[in-house]
Write a protein that holds these residues in place. Structure first.
Motif, PDB file in Angstrom:
ATOM      1  N   LYS A  28      30.706  43.149  48.169  1.00 49.12           N
ATOM      2  CA  LYS A  28      29.631  42.052  47.779  1.00 49.12           C
ATOM      3  C   LYS A  28      29.511  42.046  46.337  1.00 49.12           C
ATOM      4  O   LYS A  28      28.945  42.778  45.654  1.00 49.12           O
ATOM      5  N   VAL A  29      30.037  41.003  45.440  1.00 50.43           N
ATOM      6  CA  VAL A  29      29.757  41.029  44.223  1.00 50.43           C
ATOM      7  C   VAL A  29      29.357  39.584  43.726  1.00 50.43           C
ATOM      8  O   VAL A  29      29.741  38.573  44.326  1.00 50.43           O
ATOM      9  N   GLN A  30      28.791  39.277  42.552  1.00 53.58           N
ATOM     10  CA  GLN A  30      28.529  38.205  41.858  1.00 53.58           C
ATOM     11  C   GLN A  30      29.417  38.044  40.855  1.00 53.58           C
ATOM     12  O   GLN A  30      29.590  38.891  40.230  1.00 53.58           O
ATOM     13  N   VAL A  31      30.169  36.833  40.852  1.00 56.30           N
ATOM     14  CA  VAL A  31      31.081  36.580  39.890  1.00 56.30           C
ATOM     15  C   VAL A  31      30.637  35.447  39.080  1.00 56.30           C
ATOM     16  O   VAL A  31      30.344  34.319  39.494  1.00 56.30           O
ATOM     17  N   TYR A  32      30.470  35.794  37.680  1.00 58.66           N
ATOM     18  CA  TYR A  32      30.103  34.691  36.694  1.00 58.66           C
ATOM     19  C   TYR A  32      31.369  34.517  35.875  1.00 58.66           C
ATOM     20  O   TYR A  32      31.870  35.481  35.201  1.00 58.66           O
ATOM     21  N   SER A  33      31.581  33.108  35.352  1.00 58.69           N
ATOM     22  CA  SER A  33      32.666  32.723  34.489  1.00 58.69           C
ATOM     23  C   SER A  33      31.935  32.279  33.467  1.00 58.69           C
ATOM     24  O   SER A  33      31.135  31.553  33.363  1.00 58.69           O
ATOM     25  N   ASP A  34      32.710  32.614  32.317  1.00 65.16           N
ATOM     26  CA  ASP A  34      32.300  32.131  30.710  1.00 65.16           C
ATOM     27  C   ASP A  34      31.022  32.105  30.698  1.00 65.16           C
ATOM     28  O   ASP A  34      30.121  31.401  30.456  1.00 65.16           O
ATOM     29  N   VAL A  35      30.353  33.384  30.675  1.00 61.30           N
ATOM     30  CA  VAL A  35      28.987  33.674  30.222  1.00 61.30           C
ATOM     31  C   VAL A  35      28.581  34.501  29.071  1.00 61.30           C
ATOM     32  O   VAL A  35      29.742  35.184  28.519  1.00 61.30           O
ATOM     33  N   SER A  36      27.427  34.551  28.668  1.00 62.11           N
ATOM     34  CA  SER A  36      27.023  35.650  27.842  1.00 62.11           C
ATOM     35  C   SER A  36      25.852  36.421  28.167  1.00 62.11           C
ATOM     36  O   SER A  36      25.218  36.206  29.197  1.00 62.11           O
ATOM     37  N   ILE A  37      25.786  37.794  27.628  1.00 58.61           N
ATOM     38  CA  ILE A  37      24.531  38.528  28.236  1.00 58.61           C
ATOM     39  C   ILE A  37      23.781  38.696  26.519  1.00 58.61           C
ATOM     40  O   ILE A  37      24.254  39.002  25.777  1.00 58.61           O
ATOM     41  N   GLY A  38      22.468  38.554  27.126  1.00 57.91           N
ATOM     42  CA  GLY A  38      21.526  39.060  26.040  1.00 57.91           C
ATOM     43  C   GLY A  38      21.021  40.326  26.249  1.00 57.91           C
ATOM     44  O   GLY A  38      20.383  40.382  27.353  1.00 57.91           O
ATOM     45  N   ILE A  39      20.797  41.202  25.205  1.00 59.88           N
ATOM     46  CA  ILE A  39      20.132  42.480  25.305  1.00 59.88           C
ATOM     47  C   ILE A  39      18.920  42.636  24.311  1.00 59.88           C
ATOM     48  O   ILE A  39      19.026  42.225  23.099  1.00 59.88           O
ATOM     49  N   LYS A  40      17.960  43.109  24.760  1.00 59.33           N
ATOM     50  CA  LYS A  40      16.952  43.484  23.895  1.00 59.33           C
ATOM     51  C   LYS A  40      16.283  44.776  24.547  1.00 59.33           C
ATOM     52  O   LYS A  40      16.043  45.083  25.648  1.00 59.33           O
ATOM     53  N   ASN A  41      15.874  45.749  23.486  1.00 54.37           N
ATOM     54  CA  ASN A  41      15.358  46.988  23.674  1.00 54.37           C
ATOM     55  C   ASN A  41      16.226  47.866  24.851  1.00 54.37           C
ATOM     56  O   ASN A  41      15.406  48.368  25.695  1.00 54.37           O
ATOM     57  N   GLY A  42      17.429  47.697  24.811  1.00 53.25           N
ATOM     58  CA  GLY A  42      18.379  48.532  25.628  1.00 53.25           C
ATOM     59  C   GLY A  42      18.388  47.990  26.986  1.00 53.25           C
ATOM     60  O   GLY A  42      18.958  48.674  27.779  1.00 53.25           O
ATOM     61  N   GLU A 370      22.061  43.044  35.692  1.00 54.48           N
ATOM     62  CA  GLU A 370      21.022  42.055  36.122  1.00 54.48           C
ATOM     63  C   GLU A 370      19.846  42.180  35.191  1.00 54.48           C
ATOM     64  O   GLU A 370      19.747  43.397  34.526  1.00 54.48           O
ATOM     65  N   ILE A 371      19.034  41.084  35.191  1.00 50.11           N
ATOM     66  CA  ILE A 371      17.854  41.140  34.109  1.00 50.11           C
ATOM     67  C   ILE A 371      17.074  42.213  34.325  1.00 50.11           C
ATOM     68  O   ILE A 371      16.469  42.617  35.700  1.00 50.11           O
ATOM     69  N   GLY A 372      16.441  43.131  33.466  1.00 50.14           N
ATOM     70  CA  GLY A 372      15.693  44.400  33.583  1.00 50.14           C
ATOM     71  C   GLY A 372      16.257  45.399  33.652  1.00 50.14           C
ATOM     72  O   GLY A 372      15.798  46.559  33.914  1.00 50.14           O
ATOM     73  N   LYS A 373      17.729  45.387  34.243  1.00 50.54           N
ATOM     74  CA  LYS A 373      18.455  46.852  34.305  1.00 50.54           C
ATOM     75  C   LYS A 373      18.711  47.174  32.725  1.00 50.54           C
ATOM     76  O   LYS A 373      18.843  46.437  31.841  1.00 50.54           O
ATOM     77  N   LYS A 374      19.139  48.673  32.596  1.00 47.12           N
ATOM     78  CA  LYS A 374      19.746  49.104  31.529  1.00 47.12           C
ATOM     79  C   LYS A 374      20.914  48.578  31.038  1.00 47.12           C
ATOM     80  O   LYS A 374      21.685  48.200  31.943  1.00 47.12           O
ATOM     81  N   ALA A 375      21.197  47.957  29.799  1.00 46.62           N
ATOM     82  CA  ALA A 375      22.345  47.458  29.376  1.00 46.62           C
ATOM     83  C   ALA A 375      23.441  48.673  29.413  1.00 46.62           C
ATOM     84  O   ALA A 375      24.072  48.848  28.126  1.00 46.62           O
ATOM     85  N   ASP A 376      23.997  49.142  30.358  1.00 45.01           N
ATOM     86  CA  ASP A 376      25.046  49.830  30.706  1.00 45.01           C
ATOM     87  C   ASP A 376      26.449  49.043  30.850  1.00 45.01           C
ATOM     88  O   ASP A 376      26.307  48.575  31.914  1.00 45.01           O
ATOM     89  N   ILE A 377      27.103  48.644  30.040  1.00 44.94           N
ATOM     90  CA  ILE A 377      28.048  47.650  30.279  1.00 44.94           C
ATOM     91  C   ILE A 377      29.495  47.885  29.582  1.00 44.94           C
ATOM     92  O   ILE A 377      29.566  48.670  28.402  1.00 44.94           O
TER      93      ILE A 377
END
Ligand code: NIG
Ligand code: FE
Length: 413
Positions: A28-42, A370-377
């Protein structure tokens, strides 16, 4: 203001939540198309359309696939020497993997080679290994000791992991595995070695805070059920999390112990019979499957599809080590799992992200975007998950972010 925005993501594919996924939800996954990710403080702060808020740096994903960083939840990456001659003997049919161990070589050769290395040499040798893991998309790795098998040498290996974790970008989670095999000097007095593990190694390593988990190789050529039980009892007394190498070479009973000790994971499971599988299922143990150890040793493969159908959460890892799996490349492992286990791409993605995070008790911090998790991408050199698993060529990582920092980029950004 964001520290980084990753824009023009063609397809962002990630599981959701902090818990392991099983059965119908394994894929089970969430699929987002044409999005951006914003990162702050890791951390991940924003997922959505191009944000109005500015960023110190904007990175263009150019329509690529983006997933969480890969988590390699089972490795033995600190070791001395290498074992290519043993591989030759296995391939030419001279000896099997377990015959080699029983005759005092195999794992024990690596033990000798590792004992000869200083902490500093092992540290230096491991840096390019971790660099290469990051370049291939691995942002967190578990490492097991177990090539020292004396108090001093087990501490040496765990110290190396601690220092690497402090100084390298990749996150390292340490597991004590003094119960790997009985060292040669104790082969006529096995119980004295088990006493050493329980009365000296576990108390000292726990006092030094050097290992979060304790793992045992429960196998004919490793520790038997009774010895495994004794070691896990001591580990539990010192609040170490429990993992078991079980049913790799024969139906070893390790899965029953994993269930009895409420282990976080049972690992390998190639020869696990239906009863063993039902037992770990009942107890909510995560199955960590290691397809390359089967491929490399010419062994059967764990029954991954059956385990998914039974409702067991599956994680998949490299088992990187110099004897049964000399690869640190998680992309290769994912492709192997796709072709051999016949799991679908989403099931495999979750096996190497959220379920691997949960096998390391890290589901709250990593494993999903997801918001609040570490930005390991990871930004892939691929538009789709299907293409990523389809081609065997090359390293398909384009960019790797670890805690919000761009730690690898194929081209200038
Ligand atoms: O998980 N099987 C036991 N331990 C490792 C192999 C270690 C070695 O062969 O050096 C494994 O495959
Ligand atoms: Fe292993």
């Amino acid at each position: 203001m964001f520290d980084i925005i990753i824009k023009n993501i063609g397809s962002l594919i990630t599981a959701q939540g902090t818990n392991s996924l099983s059965g119908k939800n394994q894929g089970k996954v969430q699929v987002y198309s044409d999005v951006s990710i914003g990162i702050k403080n890791g951390l991940i702060e924003y997922i959505g359309e191009a944000p109005t808020e500015k960023a110190k740096k904007t990175i263009n994903a150019n329509g690529a696939l983006v997933t969480p960083g890969l988590i390699d939840c089972h490795t033995h990456f600190i070791y001395g020497g290498s074992r290519e001659e043993e591989m030759y003997n296995i391939i030419t049919g001279h000896m099997s993997y377990s015959e080699i161990i029983k005759s005092g070589y195999g794992i024990l050769s690596t033990v000798n080679d590792t004992r000869e290395q200083t902490e500093n040499t092992l540290y230096k040798k491991s840096i390019p290994i971790l660099d290469s893991m990051l370049r291939h998309g691995t942002t967190t790795v578990e490492g097991k000791s177990g090539y020292g098998l004396t108090l001093k040498d087990e501490i040496k290996i765990l110290n190396v992991m601690k220092k690497l974790n402090d100084n390298h970008k990749i996150s390292i989670i340490s597991t004590f595995m003094g119960g790997h095999v009985i060292p040669n000097e104790y082969k006529n007095d096995r119980s004295a070695y088990i006493d050493l593990i329980c009365n000296e190694m576990i108390p000292e390593i726990s006092k030094l805070g050097l290992a979060e988990f304790c793992d045992v190789f429960c196998e004919d050529c490793g520790l038997n059920m009774e010895e495994t039980d004794t070691v896990l009892t001591a580990a539990q007394k010192y609040n170490m999390g429990i993992k078991v190498h079980s049913d790799q070479l024969e139906t070893s009973g390790g899965s029953y112990l994993a269930a009895r000790f409420n282990a976080i994971s049972a690992e390998h499971l190639i020869m696990a019979d239906d009863m063993s599988i039902q037992t770990i299922k009942k107890q909510g143990v995560i199955a960590v499957l290691l397809p390359n150890a089967s491929f490399y040793l010419g062994m059967p493969y764990a029954r991954a599809r059956y385990m998914v159908e039974c409702g067991i959460p599956i994680a998949i890892a490299t088992d990187y080590n110099p004897g049964s799996s000399p690869t640190l490349n998680m992309q290769f492992i994912m492709k192997l799992a796709y072709i051999i286990y016949r799991l679908n791409p989403e099931e495999i993605l979750n096996a190497v992200t959220i379920n691997a995070a949960c096998a390391l008790n890290r589901g709250k911090e990593i494993g999903t975007i997801e918001i609040g998790k570490k930005a390991d991408i990871v930004v892939w050199n691929s538009k789709s998950l299907h293409f990523l698993l389809y081609t065997l060529d090359n390293n398909l990582c384009n960019m790797v972010f670890k805690s919000g920092e761009l730690v690898y980029s194929k081209s200038e950004v």
